[in-house]
Enzyme design. Structure first.
Site, PDB file in Angstrom:
ATOM      1  CB  CYS A 114      -0.940   0.017   1.197  1.00  0.00           C
ATOM      2  SG  CYS A 114      -2.133  -1.319   1.156  1.00  0.00           S
ATOM      3  CG  HIS A 249      -3.011   3.852   1.657  1.00  0.00           C
ATOM      4  ND1 HIS A 249      -3.513   3.359   0.468  1.00  0.00           N
ATOM      5  CD2 HIS A 249      -3.052   2.816   2.540  1.00  0.00           C
ATOM      6  CE1 HIS A 249      -3.834   2.091   0.626  1.00  0.00           C
ATOM      7  NE2 HIS A 249      -3.577   1.735   1.874  1.00  0.00           N
ATOM      8  CG  ASN A 279      -6.432  -0.535   0.957  1.00  0.00           C
ATOM      9  OD1 ASN A 279      -5.727  -0.124   0.037  1.00  0.00           O
ATOM     10  ND2 ASN A 279      -5.926  -0.974   2.087  1.00  0.00           N
TER      11      ASN A 279
HETATM   12  O1  UT7 Z   1      -3.397  -0.556   3.714  1.00  0.00           O
HETATM   13  C1  UT7 Z   1      -3.054  -1.289   4.853  1.00  0.00           C
HETATM   14  C2  UT7 Z   1      -3.909  -2.512   4.874  1.00  0.00           C
HETATM   15  N1  UT7 Z   1      -4.819  -2.742   5.895  1.00  0.00           N
HETATM   16  C3  UT7 Z   1      -5.322  -1.888   6.804  1.00  0.00           C
HETATM   17  O2  UT7 Z   1      -4.997  -0.753   6.921  1.00  0.00           O
HETATM   18  C4  UT7 Z   1      -6.346  -2.474   7.714  1.00  0.00           C
HETATM   19  C5  UT7 Z   1      -6.299  -1.883   9.085  1.00  0.00           C
HETATM   20  N2  UT7 Z   1      -7.343  -2.437   9.916  1.00  0.00           N
HETATM   21  C6  UT7 Z   1      -8.620  -2.095   9.800  1.00  0.00           C
HETATM   22  O3  UT7 Z   1      -8.972  -1.279   8.975  1.00  0.00           O
HETATM   23  C7  UT7 Z   1      -9.609  -2.697  10.771  1.00  0.00           C
HETATM   24  O4  UT7 Z   1      -8.914  -3.535  11.679  1.00  0.00           O
HETATM   25  C8  UT7 Z   1     -10.727  -3.523  10.066  1.00  0.00           C
HETATM   26  C9  UT7 Z   1     -11.663  -2.583   9.320  1.00  0.00           C
HETATM   27  C10 UT7 Z   1     -10.142  -4.532   9.121  1.00  0.00           C
HETATM   28  C11 UT7 Z   1     -11.576  -4.257  11.124  1.00  0.00           C
HETATM   29  O5  UT7 Z   1     -12.099  -3.343  12.046  1.00  0.00           O
HETATM   30  P1  UT7 Z   1     -11.909  -3.592  13.633  1.00  0.00           P
HETATM   31  O6  UT7 Z   1     -12.668  -2.540  14.306  1.00  0.00           O
HETATM   32  O7  UT7 Z   1     -10.439  -3.670  13.893  1.00  0.00           O
HETATM   33  O8  UT7 Z   1     -12.609  -4.979  13.813  1.00  0.00           O
HETATM   34  P2  UT7 Z   1     -11.982  -6.322  14.411  1.00  0.00           P
HETATM   35  O9  UT7 Z   1     -11.090  -6.980  13.421  1.00  0.00           O
HETATM   36  O10 UT7 Z   1     -11.463  -6.040  15.782  1.00  0.00           O
HETATM   37  O11 UT7 Z   1     -13.278  -7.205  14.532  1.00  0.00           O
HETATM   38  C12 UT7 Z   1     -14.363  -6.854  15.417  1.00  0.00           C
HETATM   39  C13 UT7 Z   1     -15.433  -7.918  15.296  1.00  0.00           C
HETATM   40  C14 UT7 Z   1     -14.884  -9.343  15.418  1.00  0.00           C
HETATM   41  O12 UT7 Z   1     -15.833 -10.093  16.162  1.00  0.00           O
HETATM   42  P3  UT7 Z   1     -15.589 -10.440  17.716  1.00  0.00           P
HETATM   43  O13 UT7 Z   1     -14.280 -11.175  17.744  1.00  0.00           O
HETATM   44  O14 UT7 Z   1     -15.501  -9.097  18.390  1.00  0.00           O
HETATM   45  O15 UT7 Z   1     -16.768 -11.243  18.057  1.00  0.00           O
HETATM   46  C15 UT7 Z   1     -14.842  -9.849  13.995  1.00  0.00           C
HETATM   47  O16 UT7 Z   1     -15.000 -11.250  13.914  1.00  0.00           O
HETATM   48  O17 UT7 Z   1     -16.060  -7.861  14.012  1.00  0.00           O
HETATM   49  C16 UT7 Z   1     -16.039  -9.146  13.372  1.00  0.00           C
HETATM   50  N3  UT7 Z   1     -15.908  -8.979  11.936  1.00  0.00           N
HETATM   51  C17 UT7 Z   1     -16.969  -8.716  11.146  1.00  0.00           C
HETATM   52  N4  UT7 Z   1     -18.276  -8.573  11.400  1.00  0.00           N
HETATM   53  C18 UT7 Z   1     -19.084  -8.295  10.367  1.00  0.00           C
HETATM   54  C19 UT7 Z   1     -14.780  -8.985  11.187  1.00  0.00           C
HETATM   55  N5  UT7 Z   1     -15.085  -8.743   9.879  1.00  0.00           N
HETATM   56  C20 UT7 Z   1     -16.436  -8.579   9.843  1.00  0.00           C
HETATM   57  C21 UT7 Z   1     -17.335  -8.290   8.805  1.00  0.00           C
HETATM   58  N6  UT7 Z   1     -18.642  -8.168   9.101  1.00  0.00           N
HETATM   59  N7  UT7 Z   1     -16.947  -8.130   7.526  1.00  0.00           N
END
Ligand code: UT7
Length: 322
Positions: A114, A249, A279
């Protein structure tokens, strides 16, 4: 005498097909509301089966060259930032060079995921500063959809396909306060496994799919990006209040907001495309630049800050006097 690089044209291309959050929610256990709240994404563009990264890139490059009023033959160098090359080798840049007919250019790819566009811009700027090239085409192009496990709800909503491009041109260093003022690059390979694809050389000949420790990346993003932004401002003896446009980004709307809050950059100075593009990895910054230039927001003389962070980890920033 050193040269400076100015951006004289921008181009963009997004594949026709749009996949909405609701379409995704019909395939995996997610909702439009969850995706919007956590990331700011509402849709993403996805390349057609017969469209390769070089096809998207060539379209973005043609538009940038046309707007720069430059022919492909006038190019000395083509730098392509991509993490989704057409083939392992040769470089996708070689194919784009042939498509454009840029017969006098040398062409190669840069892999910094990225952060790829910031890395590619830095290299292009250095070629120009040292007098090795006069006209350089810099492209960020990706078909991230090919790396996705469409059943993995934790990653499939995040990425999209697209290409953006800028043409850099050398001019004499008569006015130091013009063009690309600085670039700063960083890496920390200790976090290799925070974002990677599960193929390896010597393993199965597939590209693999994306695995991501999203929470880890998210937690360190504002700090790392903040470090790169501070370096850029200090290096140029500028303050955050001097910035006219912040073109980050586009990884997550909450990360972008976090960086803005840290530097008290007001929302109206942010160029945000994540809702429509998701992204697009190395393509996200040139796509956002093209949008803000063609809709008239970025004007000559404006101070533009770009930054990125991605797999590796890699991160970086650049300050540009437009
Ligand atoms: O360019 C660089 C590349 N990547 C990034 O910059 C990504 C950086 N990270 C992020 O943007 C965020 O971490 C995400 C948007 C990917 C996720 O958001 P989050 O607030 O960090 O969520 P999380 O991964 O902590 O997940 C929270 C909950 C989990 O459930 P539990 O464990 O709390 O029960 C996940 O299983 O949300 C669940 N979850 C979803 N629920 C509905 C994960 N993906 C999904 C989904 N729909 N698509």
């Amino acid at each position: 005498m050193l040269n400076i690089s100015t951006i004289i044209g921008c181009g963009a291309y997004l594949p026709e097909r749009i996949v909405t959050n609701n379409e995704l929610a019909a395939r995996v256990d997610t909702t439009d509301e969850w995706i919007r709240e956590r990331s700011g994404i509402t849709q993403r563009h996805v390349a057609a089966e017969n469209e390769q990264t070089s096809d998207l890139a060539t379209k973005a490059a043609r538009q940038a060259l046309e707007r720069a009023d430059l022919s492909a033959e006038q190019l000395d160098c083509i730098v392509v930032a991509t993490t989704t090359p057409d083939h392992t080798f040769p470089a996708t840049a070689a194919r784009i060079q042939a498509n454009l007919g840029a017969i006098k250019a040398f062409a190669f790819d840069v892999q910094a995921v990225c952060s790829g566009f910031v890395y590619a811009l830095a290299m292009a700027d250095n070629f120009i500063r040292l007098g090795q090239a006069k006209n350089v085409l810099v492209i960020g192009a990706e078909t991230m959809s090919r790396l996705l496990d469409w059943q993995d709800r934790g990653t499939c909503f995040l990425f999209g396909d697209g290409a953006g491009s800028v043409v850099l041109q050398a001019s004499a260093d008569s006015n130091k306060n013009q063009g690309i003022l600085s670039t700063h690059l960083f890496s920390d390979g200790r976090h290799y496994d925070w974002l990677y694809t599960d193929n390896s050389l010597g393993g199965p000949q597939s590209r693999g799919t994306i695995h991501m420790q999203g929470r880890e990346i998210f937690k360190s993003a504002v700090d790392k990006i903040g470090q790169a932004v501070e370096k850029a401002l200090d290096h140029n003896q500028l303050k955050a209040t001097d910035i006219d446009w912040f073109v980050p980004h586009q990884a997550n709307a909450r990360i972008i907001k976090g960086v803005c809050d840290r530097f008290s950059i007001p929302e109206e100075k942010m160029v945000v495309t994540i809702a429509e593009h998701a992204n697009t990895s190395a393509a996200s910054i040139p796509l956002a630049l093209e949008k803000a230039v063609s809709d008239g927001r970025i004007q000559k003389g404006n101070l533009v800050l770009i930054e990125a962070m991605g797999g590796g980890l890699t991160w970086g920033s650049a300050l540009i006097r437009w």
